[in-house]
Design a protein around this motif. Structure first.
Motif, PDB file in Angstrom:
ATOM      1  N   THR B 263       0.813  -1.224   0.000  1.00 49.81           N
ATOM      2  CA  THR B 263       0.000   0.000   0.000  1.00 49.81           C
ATOM      3  C   THR B 263       0.844   1.271   0.000  1.00 49.81           C
ATOM      4  N   VAL B 264       2.134   1.115  -0.275  1.00 52.42           N
ATOM      5  CA  VAL B 264       3.048   2.254  -0.156  1.00 52.42           C
ATOM      6  C   VAL B 264       2.994   3.142  -1.400  1.00 52.42           C
ATOM      7  N   ARG B 265       2.901   4.450  -1.169  1.00 50.20           N
ATOM      8  CA  ARG B 265       3.004   5.416  -2.257  1.00 50.20           C
ATOM      9  C   ARG B 265       4.232   6.290  -2.004  1.00 50.20           C
ATOM     10  N   LEU B 266       4.982   6.488  -3.088  1.00 46.25           N
ATOM     11  CA  LEU B 266       6.201   7.297  -2.994  1.00 46.25           C
ATOM     12  C   LEU B 266       5.985   8.582  -3.779  1.00 46.25           C
ATOM     13  N   PHE B 267       6.093   9.712  -3.086  1.00 43.69           N
ATOM     14  CA  PHE B 267       5.908  11.025  -3.709  1.00 43.69           C
ATOM     15  C   PHE B 267       7.273  11.679  -3.889  1.00 43.69           C
ATOM     16  N   THR B 268       7.624  11.962  -5.126  1.00 42.39           N
ATOM     17  CA  THR B 268       8.908  12.621  -5.348  1.00 42.39           C
ATOM     18  C   THR B 268       8.695  13.885  -6.181  1.00 42.39           C
ATOM     19  N   ALA B 269       9.795  14.568  -6.461  1.00 41.70           N
ATOM     20  CA  ALA B 269       9.703  15.811  -7.213  1.00 41.70           C
ATOM     21  C   ALA B 269       9.110  15.596  -8.602  1.00 41.70           C
ATOM     22  N   ASN B 270       9.254  14.386  -9.132  1.00 42.50           N
ATOM     23  CA  ASN B 270       8.808  14.146 -10.501  1.00 42.50           C
ATOM     24  C   ASN B 270       7.466  13.449 -10.638  1.00 42.50           C
TER      25      ASN B 270
ATOM     26  N   TYR D 239       7.368  17.371  -3.681  1.00 42.18           N
ATOM     27  CA  TYR D 239       6.369  16.739  -4.549  1.00 42.18           C
ATOM     28  C   TYR D 239       5.104  17.570  -4.714  1.00 42.18           C
ATOM     29  N   GLY D 240       5.055  18.740  -4.095  1.00 41.17           N
ATOM     30  CA  GLY D 240       3.886  19.598  -4.292  1.00 41.17           C
ATOM     31  C   GLY D 240       3.261  20.061  -2.988  1.00 41.17           C
ATOM     32  N   TYR D 241       2.145  20.715  -3.128  1.00 38.44           N
ATOM     33  CA  TYR D 241       1.470  21.391  -2.035  1.00 38.44           C
ATOM     34  C   TYR D 241       0.608  20.373  -1.282  1.00 38.44           C
ATOM     35  N   ASP D 242       1.102  19.921  -0.152  1.00 46.66           N
ATOM     36  CA  ASP D 242       0.492  18.804   0.566  1.00 46.66           C
ATOM     37  C   ASP D 242      -0.451  19.332   1.646  1.00 46.66           C
ATOM     38  N   GLN D 243      -1.735  19.117   1.446  1.00 49.09           N
ATOM     39  CA  GLN D 243      -2.756  19.725   2.289  1.00 49.09           C
ATOM     40  C   GLN D 243      -3.797  18.672   2.657  1.00 49.09           C
ATOM     41  N   ARG D 244      -3.673  18.154   3.864  1.00 47.71           N
ATOM     42  CA  ARG D 244      -4.590  17.083   4.270  1.00 47.71           C
ATOM     43  C   ARG D 244      -5.152  17.322   5.661  1.00 47.71           C
ATOM     44  N   VAL D 245      -6.347  16.827   5.887  1.00 48.75           N
ATOM     45  CA  VAL D 245      -6.985  16.937   7.199  1.00 48.75           C
ATOM     46  C   VAL D 245      -7.594  15.579   7.541  1.00 48.75           C
ATOM     47  N   GLU D 246      -7.410  15.170   8.770  1.00 48.62           N
ATOM     48  CA  GLU D 246      -8.027  13.924   9.248  1.00 48.62           C
ATOM     49  C   GLU D 246      -8.650  14.184  10.607  1.00 48.62           C
ATOM     50  N   VAL D 247      -9.886  13.752  10.771  1.00 49.35           N
ATOM     51  CA  VAL D 247     -10.537  13.891  12.079  1.00 49.35           C
ATOM     52  C   VAL D 247     -11.059  12.524  12.511  1.00 49.35           C
ATOM     53  N   PHE D 248     -10.560  12.103  13.645  1.00 49.16           N
ATOM     54  CA  PHE D 248     -10.929  10.797  14.206  1.00 49.16           C
ATOM     55  C   PHE D 248     -11.885  11.014  15.374  1.00 49.16           C
ATOM     56  N   GLY D 249     -12.974  10.264  15.380  1.00 45.53           N
ATOM     57  CA  GLY D 249     -13.944  10.453  16.449  1.00 45.53           C
ATOM     58  C   GLY D 249     -14.469   9.156  17.005  1.00 45.53           C
ATOM     59  N   SER D 250     -15.387   9.282  17.935  1.00 41.81           N
ATOM     60  CA  SER D 250     -15.902   8.109  18.651  1.00 41.81           C
ATOM     61  C   SER D 250     -16.674   7.164  17.733  1.00 41.81           C
ATOM     62  N   LYS D 251     -17.179   7.658  16.611  1.00 45.23           N
ATOM     63  CA  LYS D 251     -17.977   6.806  15.727  1.00 45.23           C
ATOM     64  C   LYS D 251     -17.376   6.622  14.339  1.00 45.23           C
ATOM     65  N   GLY D 252     -16.187   7.177  14.114  1.00 47.24           N
ATOM     66  CA  GLY D 252     -15.606   7.011  12.789  1.00 47.24           C
ATOM     67  C   GLY D 252     -14.476   7.975  12.545  1.00 47.24           C
ATOM     68  N   CYS D 253     -14.066   8.041  11.312  1.00 42.82           N
ATOM     69  CA  CYS D 253     -12.906   8.861  10.971  1.00 42.82           C
ATOM     70  C   CYS D 253     -13.137   9.468   9.590  1.00 42.82           C
ATOM     71  N   LEU D 254     -12.689  10.700   9.419  1.00 43.02           N
ATOM     72  CA  LEU D 254     -12.783  11.390   8.134  1.00 43.02           C
ATOM     73  C   LEU D 254     -11.386  11.744   7.655  1.00 43.02           C
ATOM     74  N   ILE D 255     -11.084  11.418   6.424  1.00 39.94           N
ATOM     75  CA  ILE D 255      -9.787  11.767   5.861  1.00 39.94           C
ATOM     76  C   ILE D 255     -10.006  12.531   4.561  1.00 39.94           C
ATOM     77  N   ALA D 256      -9.523  13.778   4.540  1.00 35.41           N
ATOM     78  CA  ALA D 256      -9.559  14.562   3.302  1.00 35.41           C
ATOM     79  C   ALA D 256      -8.162  14.543   2.716  1.00 35.41           C
ATOM     80  N   ASN D 257      -8.022  13.836   1.625  1.00 34.36           N
ATOM     81  CA  ASN D 257      -6.734  13.687   0.978  1.00 34.36           C
ATOM     82  C   ASN D 257      -6.461  14.842   0.016  1.00 34.36           C
ATOM     83  N   ASN D 258      -5.287  14.878  -0.577  1.00 37.62           N
ATOM     84  CA  ASN D 258      -4.965  15.906  -1.564  1.00 37.62           C
ATOM     85  C   ASN D 258      -5.806  15.755  -2.821  1.00 37.62           C
TER      86      ASN D 258
END
Lengths: 340, 340, 340, 340
Positions: B263-270, D239-258
């Protein structure tokens, strides 16, 4: 070096307005002079006013005859395309026309003859070629990343049935809906379709069956360069507008998946959930409409041949007609049987 | 309540050994009594010793005639399947046999007649039905999650060409490779294939063309219940063993993608990179071989009809033969044309 | 060249049995001579018989004193580890011991002194290092793909609360649960943790609060080489066993996501669904237990130093104790404050 | 019912121009009367002309004093925000101001006092709250999908170092860059941050170290409602502008990926590749700038309190100052230590 253009737009329905807004907002070096629509109601007037359309006319010939206008965008109803293309060509204007050119083969050829004789540029609005994903697939194929294409697969499913009256006048699924896929297939593979075996049925709506049309379709393609193709369509994918392309080649494979509505995943005690994909073409392809126009003015400026051009427009209709014949006769049909 | 079984295995090649190891390690309530293989070399002896095979014989009839053995697993070469099934059936043993039963239609039917007359159980080793992903797709279809299936799409591509000698004796791509997909298609759709249009070419290796065989194939299916199907195969997907199933229905769509290697993803400059998918069937389907045997002994214990059974084995061959005829005659072929 | 081993296993609980099955099935060149467990009930007997354990004893010293046994696997309860390691070391056996070595620092050091003095090999069972995903992350870091690590993030959440009695004797979350993460963090970064700021609370179960323990934890780490780390734990992630590692470096980033239960996606009118991730460590990490033993016998064969070794076992406990101190005093705590 | 607005914009740099274009193109019911910028060069003039700015002035007070203008957008440099907010408030205009209000606590409070006294609306431009992904996370939390938040994780990494002069005047990473994350954290959790432990170092550029600033940061947060938070920042994710948010709670989890740049995957003999994520905030967050203004005019129309408002602007600065103090003193710092 920067050539400016003065344009007129014929047809201000849904797609016409998208083109007009794109020109006004994203291609400011192009001057919109006038918009023609046969039906100028209050809604159109108010929209035109808000968006900054300088002239609104119900006579398309006001545009075609205007010598100041050098470029025409045709987004009127399909049955008028041939006539407007021919008239605009005779007036020596560059032309961007929505697909299809026509559903009658004789008229398409007649129209392309006029375009050819007058030596004007004609681009056909196969906007999906300009979708960032499908364009990226094409670019990667061109750069040799997957070697020679061997199999192309296109999935193209609408989210919901159109009104039955729309279907009645659509020319049939293979010409109304799959037309985009015939073009996409050739575009990606870089070769013409030689033979098509199309099949389908009305699995969703019996009213469509009564019309002799289908709502679910599959097709198997053979290309001149040896590539094979598989296309599947549905008028009703309840989960949204499903638009995917896959090209398999001697050195690899490219898969363009659907655009997500957002990137959020919800993990709960029962399941992992994501929001559905975007609902329809306005959501999915909105950027591609701007991209195709930007490209259109760029090729005009560089005096290059547009792609997709009139021949591409013709080819997609030829395949559609072959697919229809194939459906009726339940056998693979060569394009050469249609295009004699 | 727990019935125990005493089994013999005929054929200790690659697949036979997988079955033997699975029985020994994962189904300890089953007693392996003997293994027969026509060629007992040191490699086989050493493996058998290490793994704990109690008896090794080069005579399959030692197994078939052994009245203590109630169940036979046949994993010998294809041309021997019919004979061993018939003999084992006459000896009133339960039978698990690798696919295909035979490549000759008359012999398959003759064999199924014997099985039927003797009233023994026969399961055919379409292991992919037991892959966790494809099984999950089937379960979700059965629970009504996607309504009525309308389109099924199967992609099945091998990573690399087999030896040309293998291909020479394989019976052709549609029977050697696509056989799994014909079975998978019917399994998922829950209906028989009625008509097939198969096409293909030798795009990878000209030697295959010389043999009159193909290495790249596509097929368009029509099922009795109205569903359509699209299958694509390649003998050489350079990126790995590509095995996907998609079923589109009136209420939704199911997509079973490839298993990842990790499940590994590698993020590089390219670029963003992931490791390739698992290389071949031993990596991808290893668990499914154990699952199918667990299931086999379970249905024996419950005295139920196995699925896939001999009829399923027959049907997949019928479709393969129809596809071959379709390829030669370049037209859709009904299964009823083969099965008269 | 191939050295064979004769081993004994002390402790035949859940983890002990996994080790025994792995040895018997996957490392056939190793000879299991005996298994010791203080409580030999019918369940254990029946399991041992089925799996092929040759000798079962309730006296671990039967194993430690057996001069034929050259290697011991210790999977008994934590408080016995130190004693058995020391005795096995004095008997000059190679040792594989489950984590942690002990929860008492003095005893750990005493134990490592004995191991050191006797010159025997000691490997600690931090199996997660051998998970295919986390191992791949490590390999890619080692090959320089992400340059110098700058930030590591580890998420480690159990699916459900253990029995309150288990928690009572666990030594606290930072030593019972986070112990794996302290080790994983150092393993991936390739440097020791220098300072830890740990925080947490009993957000899930008030009974845990009464015990003075926590069920939800976060920690901020500083490594000797300048890398920063963030760890988060929960005793109850209702959606399954959430195990992720991310390492960000000067040239890129590696993200090891959770293993999926299957690859099927279900698209419906309302949502896109996937099945939850595997439920717990037996599902997620089952392969890693085999991998670590294969590696253990390989380093024994090559006469190399195992990794993770006793020092690694010590370090993880040091960080755990520092984190506990940090939690109590609400300040970052240097490892050197614990390890004087 | 539809109230129209007449607005002026102070500051026509990069962000100011985005706001102006959004108003002109996407909020046509709002009338832009004038734009002020202290430096009116040819580039600005040409842009203003092309885009349709009616009046351009180098005096912001032309806008503040214009009684026809009821609403002001402030996008000038940070040190001018307080002054313009106060003057606009005294002129009884509704105000949208870029973050931060100021980097001086006294001046922020003074400014909020004026806003409060005058009873005008003030919204702060924390545009990320309006990102479709993070907004979706918030909506799902509000609808109870994950129960009570227990852990929030925010990753926010820039693709490349800004000019060293920019950093010199930035106020430090915790106020310049993490300010968005402090706001995002409170926004998602629905509670104020009570204590912060921030750490970091200059791992990328020694020049930044010389300035006493950091380029790599991590922070551990405690919220008033008991939630924990982890934040990590880097000035340079190659590798770019990495902007992620994850909120874990008592009933589940939310992951906002790039957000992906496109959905294309390339499978080759060596690896699976995807294009990098979008490069920077103009690509990633462009839509959120329009969304926040649409929302701003909507709350004005409905006479509601904007969110984020001035208090939110204050709070994010308080956390930044606490994090800076924490970094210097290497201990967790309560917000109450800063806000006395």
């Amino acid at each position: 070096m920067t050539k400016n253009f003065t344009i007129g737009v014929i047809g201000a329905g849904r797609i016409g307005r998208i083109h007009i807004e794109n020109v006004l907002r994203k291609i400011p070096e192009v001057k919109l002079k006038a918009v023609a629509d046969i039906k100028i109601d209050n809604d159109l007037k108010s929209w035109a006013n808000k968006i900054g359309v300088p002239n609104l006319t119900n006579n398309p010939y006001d545009i075609i005859k205007d010598s100041e206008i050098d470029t025409v965008i045709i987004a009127s109803s399909t049955e008028t395309h041939s006539e407007f293309i021919q008239q605009a060509a005779k007036a020596r204007k560059s032309i961007f026309c929505e697909k299809p050119i026509d559903i009658d083969l004789i008229r398409i050829k007649e129209t392309l003859d006029v375009v050819n004789r007058e030596g004007v540029k004609l681009m056909i609005g196969f906007n999906r070629r300009f979708d960032r994903n499908f364009k990226r697939v094409k670019d990667l194929i061109m750069s040799g990343q997957i070697g020679n294409p061997q199999i192309i697969k296109i999935t193209s499913r609408d989210p919901t049935l159109p009104p039955i009256n729309y279907i009645k006048n659509s020319g049939g699924l293979f010409i109304d809906m799959t037309i985009h896929d015939w073009d996409m297939a050739s575009f990606q593979v870089g070769s013409d379709i030689e033979e098509v075996y199309g099949n389908g049925a009305a699995l969703i709506d019996p009213e469509i069956k009564k019309l002799g049309d289908i709502d679910t379709a599959v097709a198997l393609l053979k290309f001149k360069n040896g590539t094979f193709g598989l296309v599947d369509n549905s008028r009703q994918a309840v989960y949204g507008y499903d638009q995917r392309v896959e090209v398999f080649g001697s050195k690899g494979c490219l898969i363009a998946n659907n655009e997500p509505s957002n990137t959020v995943r919800l993990f709960t005690a029962n399941t992992i959930k994501e929001d559905n994909i975007p609902y329809f073409f306005l959501e999915r392809y909105i950027d591609s409409y701007a991209e195709e126009l930007v490209y259109f003015f760029q090729i005009l400026r560089n005096n290059e041949e547009p792609s997709p051009n009139g021949i591409d427009g013709l080819k997609s209709v030829l395949v559609a007609l072959a697919a229809q014949k194939s459906l009726i006769e339940n056998r693979p049909v060569k394009i050469s049987e249609i295009d004699h």
